[in-house]
Design a protein around this motif. Structure first.
Motif, PDB file in Angstrom:
ATOM      1  N   LEU A 224       0.825  -1.209   0.000  1.00 17.81           N
ATOM      2  CA  LEU A 224       0.000   0.000   0.000  1.00 17.81           C
ATOM      3  C   LEU A 224       0.861   1.261   0.000  1.00 17.81           C
ATOM      4  O   LEU A 224       0.570   2.221  -0.718  1.00 17.81           O
ATOM      5  N   SER A 225       1.893   1.267   0.804  1.00 16.46           N
ATOM      6  CA  SER A 225       2.794   2.419   0.842  1.00 16.46           C
ATOM      7  C   SER A 225       3.534   2.578  -0.477  1.00 16.46           C
ATOM      8  O   SER A 225       3.752   3.701  -0.958  1.00 16.46           O
ATOM      9  N   LEU A 226       3.910   1.456  -1.078  1.00 13.95           N
ATOM     10  CA  LEU A 226       4.639   1.506  -2.345  1.00 13.95           C
ATOM     11  C   LEU A 226       3.794   2.153  -3.436  1.00 13.95           C
ATOM     12  O   LEU A 226       4.300   2.927  -4.255  1.00 13.95           O
ATOM     13  N   VAL A 227       2.500   1.834  -3.478  1.00 18.01           N
ATOM     14  CA  VAL A 227       1.619   2.402  -4.500  1.00 18.01           C
ATOM     15  C   VAL A 227       1.678   3.921  -4.480  1.00 18.01           C
ATOM     16  O   VAL A 227       1.726   4.575  -5.525  1.00 18.01           O
ATOM     17  N   VAL A 228       1.694   4.483  -3.281  1.00 14.97           N
ATOM     18  CA  VAL A 228       1.654   5.945  -3.151  1.00 14.97           C
ATOM     19  C   VAL A 228       3.010   6.571  -3.469  1.00 14.97           C
ATOM     20  O   VAL A 228       3.103   7.508  -4.269  1.00 14.97           O
ATOM     21  N   VAL A 229       4.064   6.055  -2.863  1.00 16.93           N
ATOM     22  CA  VAL A 229       5.364   6.714  -3.011  1.00 16.93           C
ATOM     23  C   VAL A 229       5.893   6.632  -4.434  1.00 16.93           C
ATOM     24  O   VAL A 229       6.659   7.502  -4.866  1.00 16.93           O
ATOM     25  N   GLU A 230       5.467   5.606  -5.182  1.00 17.82           N
ATOM     26  CA  GLU A 230       5.966   5.485  -6.551  1.00 17.82           C
ATOM     27  C   GLU A 230       5.291   6.464  -7.501  1.00 17.82           C
ATOM     28  O   GLU A 230       5.729   6.610  -8.638  1.00 17.82           O
ATOM     29  N   GLN A 231       4.243   7.114  -7.045  1.00 20.74           N
ATOM     30  CA  GLN A 231       3.565   8.087  -7.891  1.00 20.74           C
ATOM     31  C   GLN A 231       3.944   9.512  -7.533  1.00 20.74           C
ATOM     32  O   GLN A 231       3.294  10.460  -7.966  1.00 20.74           O
ATOM     33  N   SER A 236      10.906   5.427 -12.076  1.00 17.40           N
ATOM     34  CA  SER A 236      10.885   3.988 -12.317  1.00 17.40           C
ATOM     35  C   SER A 236       9.920   3.349 -11.339  1.00 17.40           C
ATOM     36  O   SER A 236       9.519   3.960 -10.344  1.00 17.40           O
ATOM     37  N   GLY A 237       9.532   2.119 -11.641  1.00 18.76           N
ATOM     38  CA  GLY A 237       8.611   1.397 -10.783  1.00 18.76           C
ATOM     39  C   GLY A 237       7.237   1.269 -11.425  1.00 18.76           C
ATOM     40  O   GLY A 237       6.900   1.964 -12.381  1.00 18.76           O
ATOM     41  N   ILE A 238       6.428   0.378 -10.857  1.00 22.18           N
ATOM     42  CA  ILE A 238       5.093   0.147 -11.391  1.00 22.18           C
ATOM     43  C   ILE A 238       4.230   1.401 -11.256  1.00 22.18           C
ATOM     44  O   ILE A 238       3.469   1.755 -12.164  1.00 22.18           O
ATOM     45  N   MET A 242       2.282   3.530 -14.166  1.00 22.59           N
ATOM     46  CA  MET A 242       0.862   3.851 -14.135  1.00 22.59           C
ATOM     47  C   MET A 242       0.616   5.351 -14.231  1.00 22.59           C
ATOM     48  O   MET A 242      -0.309   5.796 -14.920  1.00 22.59           O
ATOM     49  N   GLU A 243       1.431   6.128 -13.557  1.00 26.05           N
ATOM     50  CA  GLU A 243       1.268   7.588 -13.599  1.00 26.05           C
ATOM     51  C   GLU A 243       1.545   8.120 -14.997  1.00 26.05           C
ATOM     52  O   GLU A 243       0.848   9.030 -15.487  1.00 26.05           O
ATOM     53  N   VAL A 253      -2.730   0.127 -19.569  1.00 23.26           N
ATOM     54  CA  VAL A 253      -1.475   0.059 -18.814  1.00 23.26           C
ATOM     55  C   VAL A 253      -1.743   0.260 -17.317  1.00 23.26           C
ATOM     56  O   VAL A 253      -1.124  -0.402 -16.462  1.00 23.26           O
ATOM     57  N   ILE A 254      -2.679   1.145 -16.996  1.00 26.21           N
ATOM     58  CA  ILE A 254      -3.034   1.366 -15.590  1.00 26.21           C
ATOM     59  C   ILE A 254      -3.600   0.082 -14.983  1.00 26.21           C
ATOM     60  O   ILE A 254      -3.256  -0.299 -13.857  1.00 26.21           O
ATOM     61  N   VAL A 255      -4.456  -0.598 -15.730  1.00 24.17           N
ATOM     62  CA  VAL A 255      -5.044  -1.846 -15.230  1.00 24.17           C
ATOM     63  C   VAL A 255      -3.965  -2.917 -15.070  1.00 24.17           C
ATOM     64  O   VAL A 255      -3.995  -3.702 -14.116  1.00 24.17           O
ATOM     65  N   VAL A 256      -3.001  -2.951 -15.977  1.00 23.75           N
ATOM     66  CA  VAL A 256      -1.887  -3.892 -15.840  1.00 23.75           C
ATOM     67  C   VAL A 256      -1.163  -3.655 -14.509  1.00 23.75           C
ATOM     68  O   VAL A 256      -0.841  -4.596 -13.773  1.00 23.75           O
ATOM     69  N   GLY A 257      -0.913  -2.374 -14.191  1.00 25.39           N
ATOM     70  CA  GLY A 257      -0.262  -2.059 -12.930  1.00 25.39           C
ATOM     71  C   GLY A 257      -1.089  -2.467 -11.730  1.00 25.39           C
ATOM     72  O   GLY A 257      -0.562  -3.027 -10.751  1.00 25.39           O
TER      73      GLY A 257
END
Length: 288
Positions: A224-231, A236-238, A242-243, A253-257
Motif C-alpha cells: 500500500l505504501s509503495l503504491v503511493v510513493v511510486e507516484q 521507475s517502478g510500477i 501507471m502515472e 497500462v493502468i489496469v496492468v499495474g
C-alpha cells in the motif's frame, strides 16, 4: 527490568475448570461447524476467479466501457507488449526491491522495539507511547515532512514503507510477548531457567504467532505504501508506469499495474500464510 512473572499476565482459568463436562461435550459439534477447519485445495482462488469472470462478462456484454476499464484480453495483449519491450520487468524489479527493503527494515525495527517494550517495564514506558502515537498518524500523512527532510529520492520511499510496516509488527509481537500464559512462567521458575534461557525457550516461541500475524499486516502495508510513493516524482517502478499511462490516457497500462499490485499482494500474503502453517505446526500437535 521485569521478573519472569511480570512478562506474562495470568489468565483466568477457574471458570473453565468449574464448567460441567457435559457443556464441553455439547459444544464440540458447534466448534467443528464454526471453526476454520482445513480449506480445500484451490479454495483461496475462488474469489479472484469469480471477480475475473464478472470482469470478462461485463467487458464482453458492453456493460463496461473500455475507456473506463479495459477488457481482460486487452490487458493481456498490453502485458505481452510491455514484457516484449522490457518495461514491465525493469519497473517490477525496482518496485520489488523498494518494497522488500522497506519491509525488511520495518520488520527489524518493529521486532526490536517490541522486544525492548515487551521484556522491560522501563522499555514499555519509553517505547509504547511513541509507537501508539505513530499508530494514530498514517504514514502517508508524514510524506510532506519526509520529502522536506529527505527529498524525493529512494531514501524517502524506503523510509515511508518502513514506517508503514513496523507498527503492525510491533503491535502484534508486543501482544504476543505479553500474552504468554502464566503456567509457562511458573514452569520455568520451577525448573530454574535463567532469564536468558526463559526468553529463548519460552518467550520467543510464544510470541511467534503474534509476530507472524503482524507480518501478514506488514506485507499488505508495504505494498500500500509503495503504491503511493511510486507516484510521487518517480522515474521507475510500477507506480511510475501507471502515472505515465494516466498522462497519456492509457487505461490498459493502468489496469496492468493494478493487476500486478494485486497479484504481488496476494502472492506475498500466501507466502506468509504458508510460513505460518510451517512455523506453527507445533501448535496443532499440542492442541490435538
Amino acid at each position: 527490568m521485569t521478573t519472569l512473572t511480570d512478562i506474562a499476565r495470568p489468565r483466568q482459568s477457574s471458570t473453565l475448570a468449574e464448567a460441567p463436562v457435559s457443556l464441553a461435550s455439547d459444544e464440540r459439534p458447534l466448534a467443528k461447524r464454526l471453526g476454520p477447519g482445513r480449506r480445500r485445495q484451490g479454495a483461496a482462488a475462488l474469489g479472484p476467479l469469480v471477480l475475473l469472470a464478472a470482469w470478462v462478462a461485463g467487458s464482453a456484454s458492453g456493460v463496461l466501457d473500455p475507456r473506463t476499464l479495459s477488457a481482460p484480453w486487452t490487458v493481456v495483449t498490453t502485458t505481452a507488449e510491455l514484457v516484449a519491450d522490457g518495461r514491465l520487468q525493469s519497473n517490477l524489479a525496482v518496485s520489488t526491491q523498494r518494497a522488500g527493503l522497506g519491509l525488511l527494515l520495518g520488520i527489524l525495527f518493529g521486532a526490536a522495539l517490541a522486544l525492548v517494550s515487551g521484556l522491560s517495564r522501563v522499555g514499555e514506558s519509553l517505547v509504547d507511547g511513541p509507537v501508539q502515537i505513530k499508530r494514530a498518524i498514517p504514514s502517508l500523512a508524514l510524506l510532506p515532512l519526509l520529502i522536506l527532510w529527505l527529498g524525493i529520492g529512494e531514501p524517502m520511499k524506503v523510509i515511508t514503507i518502513t514506517l508503514g510496516v513496523f507498527v503492525p509488527i510491533y503491535i502484534q509481537t508486543h501482544s504476543g510477548l505479553r500474552g504468554i500464559e502464566s503456567k509457562y512462567v511458573e514452569l520455568a521458575q520451577t525448573v530454574g531457567l535463567s532469564r536468558a534461557a526463559f526468553v529463548r525457550k519460552v518467550i520467543l516461541p510464544g510470541a511467534l504467532p503474534g509476530f507472524l500475524l503482524g507480518l501478514r499486516f506488514a506485507v499488505t502495508a508495504a505494498w500500500l505504501s509503495l503504491v503511493v510513493v511510486e507516484q510521487i516524482n518517480s522515474t521507475s517502478g510500477i507506480g511510475y508506469m501507471m502515472e505515465l499511462a494516466r498522462t497519456y490516457g492509457q487505461t490498459d497500462v493502468i489496469v496492468v499495474g493494478l493487476v500486478l499490485y494485486g497479484l504481488l499482494g496476494l502472492l506475498s500474503d500466501g507466502a506468509v500464510r504458508l510460513l505460518q502453517r510451517r512455523a506453527l505446526s507445533w501448535q496443532r500437535t499440542l492442541n490435538s
